[in-house]
Design a protein around this motif. Structure first.
Motif: not given
Length: 303
Positions: A139-154
Motif C-alpha cells: 500500500x505504501x507505493x500508492x500513498x501520496x503524502x505530498x502535503x505532509x512533506x511540506x513539514x516533513x521534508x525527509x
C-alpha cells in the motif's frame, strides 16, 4: 295312626292328672305354623369385558353392553402420532371441517416461512460495492503524502507495509516515519494508512457507529463529519499539548467509507519528539491529511 307332616311340629299331648279328684286342665292351643319364606332366585352376573388379544397392534376396544369402559384412547387415531402444533381431536359434528382448516393454516404458514427463507438467503449473494477500489500488496507505493512533506521534508526509505487477502475481506496497511530534517535522530511524527475492502458484509452501520462516536472513548478527542469523501467521512482530532507545546501529543485521523470500502489516514506526534521546534497545529495538519487522502484514494481506484 296318621303320619304327621315333617314341617309341622309335634303337638303336645294333654296332660291328665293322676291324682284323684283333681280338676282336669285344658290342653294349650297349638302354635300356628310359620309362614313359608319366599325363595330368592340368584340373578345372573354380568359377563366380564373380554381382554384384547395380545399383540403389537391391538384392535379397537370391544363393544360392551354396559357402556364404554374408562381409560380407552379417543376414537380418532393418527398413524404417526399426534400432529405437532395441531389441536387435539374432538368428537362431534364439524371435526372434519376443523381438520381441513388447520391443514390450510399450516400450509399458509409453511409458505410464508419458505418465502421468508428465500428472501433472507437472497441477501447472502449481494455483490459488494467496492466502488472501483483495489487492494495492493504494498500500500505504501500508492500513498501520496505530498502535503505532509511540506513539514516533513525527509522521505522514509523503509516504510512498513503488510496485506491480507480473504474471501470475506482484503486489507492493506502502510506505516511511514516522518522527519522534519536530516538532523532528526528519530521520527518526529508517524503516518499510517489502512484500506479495507469488505466483500461479504456491508460495513456502513459499524463504520458510522465507530467513527461518529469516537469521542466517547476519550474526553480529548473531537469528531467532525466532513463532506467530499466517498459516502461518509469523519475527521477525528486530539490535542493534549500544553500552552507552550513542549509536552503532550497531537493526532489527526480522517476515516472514509465509499461503498464497501473503508479507509483511514492517521497522523500522530509527541511534543517531546521535536528537538528544536514545536509540532504543527491541528488545523494545519487536518488540511494536509485531507489533501493527501484525496490523492491517495485516486491512486487506489485507478491502479
Amino acid at each position: 295312626m296318621q303320619d304327621q307332616p315333617e314341617d309341622v311340629p309335634a303337638q303336645p299331648q294333654a296332660q291328665t292328672s293322676s291324682q284323684p279328684g283333681s280338676t282336669p286342665q285344658p290342653a294349650p292351643a297349638p302354635a300356628p305354623a310359620p309362614a313359608p319364606q319366599p325363595q330368592v332366585q340368584p340373578q345372573p352376573l354380568p359377563h366380564p369385558r373380554p381382554e384384547p388379544a395380545p399383540g403389537p397392534n391391538p384392535g379397537p376396544a370391544p363393544t360392551s353392553t354396559y357402556g364404554a369402559p374408562p381409560g380407552y384412547p379417543p376414537a380418532q387415531q393418527y398413524a404417526y402420532g399426534q400432529p405437532v402444533g395441531f389441536p387435539p381431536p374432538s368428537g362431534g359434528k364439524g371435526t372434519a371441517g376443523r381438520a381441513v382448516l388447520w391443514a390450510a393454516v399450516g400450509a399458509v404458514a409453511a409458505s410464508v416461512l419458505w418465502a421468508g427463507g428465500i428472501l433472507v438467503l437472497g441477501r447472502v449473494g449481494d455483490n459488494p460495492d467496492l466502488a472501483g477500489y483495489r487492494t495492493k500488496a504494498n500500500l505504501c507505493s500508492a500513498v501520496d503524502y505530498t502535503a505532509l512533506r511540506t513539514e516533513y521534508t525527509q522521505e522514509d526509505n523503509l516504510p512498513t507495509h503488510n496485506a491480507l487477502k480473504h474471501k470475506a475481506i482484503d486489507q492493506s496497511y502502510c506505516s511511514i516515519s516522518l522527519k522534519t530534517s536530516t538532523s532528526s535522530s528519530y521520527a518526529d511524527a508517524y503516518l499510517s494508512v489502512e484500506m479495507d475492502l469488505h466483500k461479504t458484509t456491508d460495513p456502513a452501520a459499524e463504520f458510522t457507529a465507530v467513527w461518529s462516536e469516537y469521542d466517547q472513548r476519550y474526553e480529548d478527542y473531537e469528531v467532525e463529519e466532513v463532506s467530499g469523501f466517498g459516502d461518509e467521512a469523519y475527521l477525528v482530532t486530539e490535542d493534549t499539548t500544553s500552552g507552550s507545546g513542549t509536552s503532550g501529543s497531537r493526532a489527526v485521523t480522517l476515516a472514509v467509507r465509499d461503498g464497501w470500502m473503508t479507509y483511514q489516514m492517521s497522523w500522530s506526534t509527541y511534543s517531546s519528539s521535536y528537538e528544536t521546534t514545536t509540532p504543527p497545529e491541528i488545523s494545519e495538519v487536518s488540511r494536509w491529511v485531507k489533501t493527501d487522502t484525496r490523492s491517495t484514494l485516486e491512486n487506489l481506484r485507478s491502479d
